[in-house]
Design a protein around this motif. Structure first.
Motif, mmCIF file in Angstrom:
data_model
loop_
_atom_site.group_PDB
_atom_site.id
_atom_site.type_symbol
_atom_site.label_atom_id
_atom_site.label_comp_id
_atom_site.label_asym_id
_atom_site.label_seq_id
_atom_site.Cartn_x
_atom_site.Cartn_y
_atom_site.Cartn_z
ATOM 1 N N VAL A 11 0.865 -1.180 0.000
ATOM 2 C CA VAL A 11 0.000 0.000 0.000
ATOM 3 C C VAL A 11 0.898 1.225 0.000
ATOM 4 O O VAL A 11 1.701 1.408 0.913
ATOM 5 C CB VAL A 11 -0.935 0.013 1.234
ATOM 6 N N GLY A 32 -3.306 5.775 1.166
ATOM 7 C CA GLY A 32 -4.682 5.413 1.444
ATOM 8 C C GLY A 32 -5.464 6.601 1.953
ATOM 9 O O GLY A 32 -4.891 7.562 2.479
ATOM 10 N N GLU A 77 -7.331 2.471 -1.077
ATOM 11 C CA GLU A 77 -5.888 2.284 -0.983
ATOM 12 C C GLU A 77 -5.273 2.229 -2.380
ATOM 13 O O GLU A 77 -5.877 1.710 -3.317
ATOM 14 C CB GLU A 77 -5.578 0.994 -0.217
#
Length: 136
Positions: A117, A120, A129
């Protein structure tokens, strides 16, 4: 899939092509109507519309994608990791690809190895995300 709004907006602003996937017959009919209204008949050539679940759709897809939106029903959390793994295995993600994943904030999603990730955002109870493949 849904209404096709995100993909159609991208196409109307110059994206080369888009693939829109939904399993619902009603959603596909809506997407086709919206695509013709937004792009016109000649623009439809840049929109591939697939009625299938994500597994079958990924098997039919070709080329490399720079941007992928994953937004399955929240109850299908396992679909996120599986879809990412399938996209990578089929070589459908370009080296610079970003995958935008929408999920319920309360649900954790397990990403396959090699994905992280990068960013986000939280919108109420929805988390969005931005996923990238790790560089080796």
């Amino acid at each position: 899939g849904g209404t096709g709004a995100l993909a159609l907006e991208a196409l109307s602003r110059g994206a080369e092509r888009a693939t829109i996937v939904d399993v619902s017959t009603k959603a596909i009919a809506c997407i086709r109507r919206n695509a013709e209204a937004v792009l016109g008949p000649e623009g439809l050539e840049r929109a591939e519309i697939i009625r299938a679940d994500y597994r079958k759709a990924i098997e039919r897809m070709q080329g490399e994608y720079d941007l992928v939106f994953l937004d399955p029903p929240y109850r299908l959390e396992a679909a996120y990791g599986d879809a990412l793994a399938r996209l990578r295995a089929r070589g459908l993600l370009s080296p610079q690809a970003t995958v935008v994943l929408e999920r319920a904030e309360a649900r954790l999603v397990s990403l396959p190895e090699g994905f992280i990730v990068r960013d986000g955002r939280l919108y109420g109870e929805t988390r969005v995300e931005f996923i990238k493949g790790e560089r080796t």
